[in-house]
Design a protein around this motif. Sequence first.
Motif: not given
Length: 448
Positions: A369-377, A200-205, A418-423, A384-385
């Motif tokens: 090239w930059q990678i935006p956070f929202r491409s992981l969302v 049982r996780p709070k957030v999954v990667v 994920a750490a920040l979302a769980a916190r 889930l990330l």
Amino acid sequence: MKRRSFLNRLLLSSGALLTATQCKPGPDAPPAVPPAGTPDPGTATSSTVREPARDLPVVADVDVLVVGGGPAGTTAAISASRAGAKTLLVERYNHLGGLWTGGLVLPLLSTHGLDQNQKQVRTLHGIGNEMYERLRDLNMTVFDVNPSIDPEAGKYVLEVMLQESGTEVYYHSWASQVLVEDQTIRAVFLETKSGRVAVRPKVVVDCTGDGDILHWCGENFVNVQYEIGLVHRLGNVDRVNKEAPGYRDLPLGGQTPLPSVNWVNMTGGPHEDALDFRKLSALQRQHRIDIWEQVQEIRSTPGHEEVFLLDTAPQQGVRMSRVLDGMYRLSLKDSMTYRRFDDAIGISGGWTSVLYEGRRTTWDKRPLWQIPFRSLVPKNTRNLLVGGRCFSFEEDLFQDARIIGTCLITGHGAGAGAALAARSATAVQELDPAAVRSLLKEQKAVLA
């Protein structure tokens, strides 16, 4: 999103897929579930088998569950743990590093790119660069730009770093399904030698490489079919006698940190479906036979008699499969035009030439090239990330999005998020990118 039963379903089917197929949630419609309280003895028809419902033991309650211990997953777990999250990493094999180590895909590609001053600069930073530096200090790398590593040293370094971070690891554990309720993952089910269990996780990667978790959660994806190979290593390459009568040059692969050992890549057919277990099985057999016979041909060539097959990779070389249709799909154009994102979580570079707007650009002229956070969302699942080669990008970017250096960057970003979302008990779609970026900077990531 509808609640998904935790009943495992075995469905036997056949059919062809396109090279890039837009897919909808879930593999198939579940059989009707009996009313609550009704014993389910299991049923069988000519084409399906339904297991009886049963309760599963919960073996862990964690802040962050990372599924897949490849470059992305290991980096994600270290990042989350260093940020204070109780983190569990689940890996189906007996080692960390995925295709980088177990797949013998030894080059750490895309470590450099051109900045806007047209200067080659390092793009690999943060936890991924720490891995490289530890390997370099062990004399287990060759080359500074796009270095190759020794796979056993790689497994060791990643293991030590994960242990230092405090992450718990379950090896020999294969995620097999999820329970989703109210667009939230409530449990992830694992197949183990101890039987089926639940976490049982709070957030999954999702760092499975094949996007297994995002698929079971009902997220849309594209199935990109591409080459599947099997890497092997040759020994005694330093004992080739070029003075032998009848000697001729043969391709013996690429250099590794061990002077007598080379690694040899295999491309495979152009449109292979990595989600078809029958195809994977057939390719596994054919690749092993081909490798053995090719090495015997090398050994029969004058001057090459002492060369031998050292090993074949325990993991098949799957290059592409599911790619998330996420909040933003990164494109080749983004990577070629220095597009900036206010939620960037890292930068990557180029390792191969590409055709862009009708012109061929060589790897050494490729921009960073930059990678935006929202491409992981993902668009729907709230906890889930996604990191690694299944994060959200357009097919024209797949050569750069799938390789080791980029996986290290996306894994780092996903783990921090994920750490920040769980916190904060915040949905990943509502997470403040500035907070993620701040944490990544603390962990020595470079974002622009």
